[in-house]
Design a protein around this motif. Structure first.
Motif: not given
Length: 82
Positions: A5-9, A12-16, A63-68, A78-79
């Protein structure tokens, strides 16, 4: 273990999430790295937190966007701002 249930969309969520892993906020003591991957059976992208034996400690769908677009962030870290 992948949390369904916890998708990184977003990036910014990936960075966190990456900062949380880096700072030890998940409570794992033997984290060796993270990787973006796709699930073998359904091809869904996820981020994997791996231990020192390259075993999966935790996975989160992305998400596909985060993956790509998040590959460099995962690969190089993370910078941090000045």
């Amino acid at each position: 273990m992948i949390k369904d249930n916890d998708i990184i969309e977003t990036l910014e969520e990936l960075e966190a999430f990456l900062l949380l892993v880096e700072k030890g906020g998940l409570g794992f003591t033997n984290v060796e790295g993270v990787a973006l991957a796709t699930h073998n059976s359904n091809g869904r992208p996820f981020i994997a937190v791996l231990d020192d034996k390259h075993q999966l400690l935790l996975g989160r769908w992305v998400s596909q966007d985060v993956y790509e677009n998040g590959k460099d962030m995962v690969r190089y870290g993370v910078k941090k701002g000045h």
